[in-house]
Design a protein around this motif. Structure first.
Motif, PDB file in Angstrom:
ATOM      1  N   GLU A  73      38.324  31.545  38.838  1.00  0.00           N
ATOM      2  CA  GLU A  73      36.200  33.197  38.031  1.00  0.00           C
ATOM      3  C   GLU A  73      37.326  34.707  37.366  1.00  0.00           C
ATOM      4  OE1 GLU A  73      33.456  31.847  39.407  1.00  0.00           O
ATOM      5  OE2 GLU A  73      34.238  29.872  40.592  1.00  0.00           O
ATOM      6  N   PRO A  74      36.241  34.810  36.375  1.00  0.00           N
ATOM      7  CA  PRO A  74      35.451  33.906  35.625  1.00  0.00           C
ATOM      8  C   PRO A  74      35.881  33.358  35.112  1.00  0.00           C
ATOM      9  CG  PRO A  74      34.984  35.956  34.671  1.00  0.00           C
ATOM     10  CD  PRO A  74      36.191  36.154  35.588  1.00  0.00           C
ATOM     11  N   THR A  75      37.277  32.602  34.105  1.00  0.00           N
ATOM     12  CA  THR A  75      37.292  32.089  33.382  1.00  0.00           C
ATOM     13  C   THR A  75      39.179  31.546  33.564  1.00  0.00           C
ATOM     14  OG1 THR A  75      38.316  33.292  31.586  1.00  0.00           O
ATOM     15  CG2 THR A  75      36.478  32.757  31.521  1.00  0.00           C
ATOM     16  N   GLY A 139      38.953  30.227  29.443  1.00  0.00           N
ATOM     17  CA  GLY A 139      37.960  30.606  29.168  1.00  0.00           C
ATOM     18  C   GLY A 139      36.837  29.767  27.749  1.00  0.00           C
TER      19      GLY A 139
END
Length: 141
Positions: A73-75, A139
């Motif tokens: 997270e976030p990617t 991402g």
């Protein structure tokens, strides 16, 4: 997409848990275990482990190891680094405190350091000079 050097350095400065891998004995897969790590300003990577640990024995025999650090997270992003051992030195309580402060809340550092220093046996610091990097941020895919 591969990370830039600056993105890689910023990512490794975050307190992720690394997966350490090192060649093992004949007939066994490489040893792969989670470990805390630190990166010095010159890019040297170091870990701390027990003097009598299997990690230390295998790293001493192989003369090199790799670390793989990732997050979801976030990617999905990861950095893998591999290189030779520069040196192995006795750990100090100051280095243990620095490493612990990277991963633990401030109010838990002193208690952890006191316990670890008393109970984990003799520790060593193993420093590695990065030679090969693999990194990506998935991402943007």
């Amino acid at each position: 997409m591969a990370l830039t050097r600056e993105e890689r350095e910023q990512f490794l400065a975050e307190p992720h848990i690394a997966a350490l891998a090192v060649d093992a004995e004949e007939g066994r897969a490489p040893l792969s275990v989670p470990i805390w790590y630190q990166v010095e300003p010159d890019g040297t990577v170091w870990i701390m482990t027990g003097l009598d640990s299997r990690k230390h024995q295998l790293i001493s025999k192989a003369g090199r190891f790799s670390l793989m650090v990732d997050r979801l997270e976030p990617t999905i992003r990861y950095v893998s680094v591999e290189g030779p051992v520069l040196d192995t030195t006795p750990a100090t309580i100051e280095k243990l405190r620095d490493l612990s402060a990277r991963y633990l809340p401030a109010e838990k550092v002193d208690g952890y350091v006191d316990s670890a220093w008393k109970n984990h046996g003799e520790q060593v610091i193993i420093r590695m000079r990065p030679e090969r990097w693999v990194s990506s941020d998935l991402g943007n895919v």
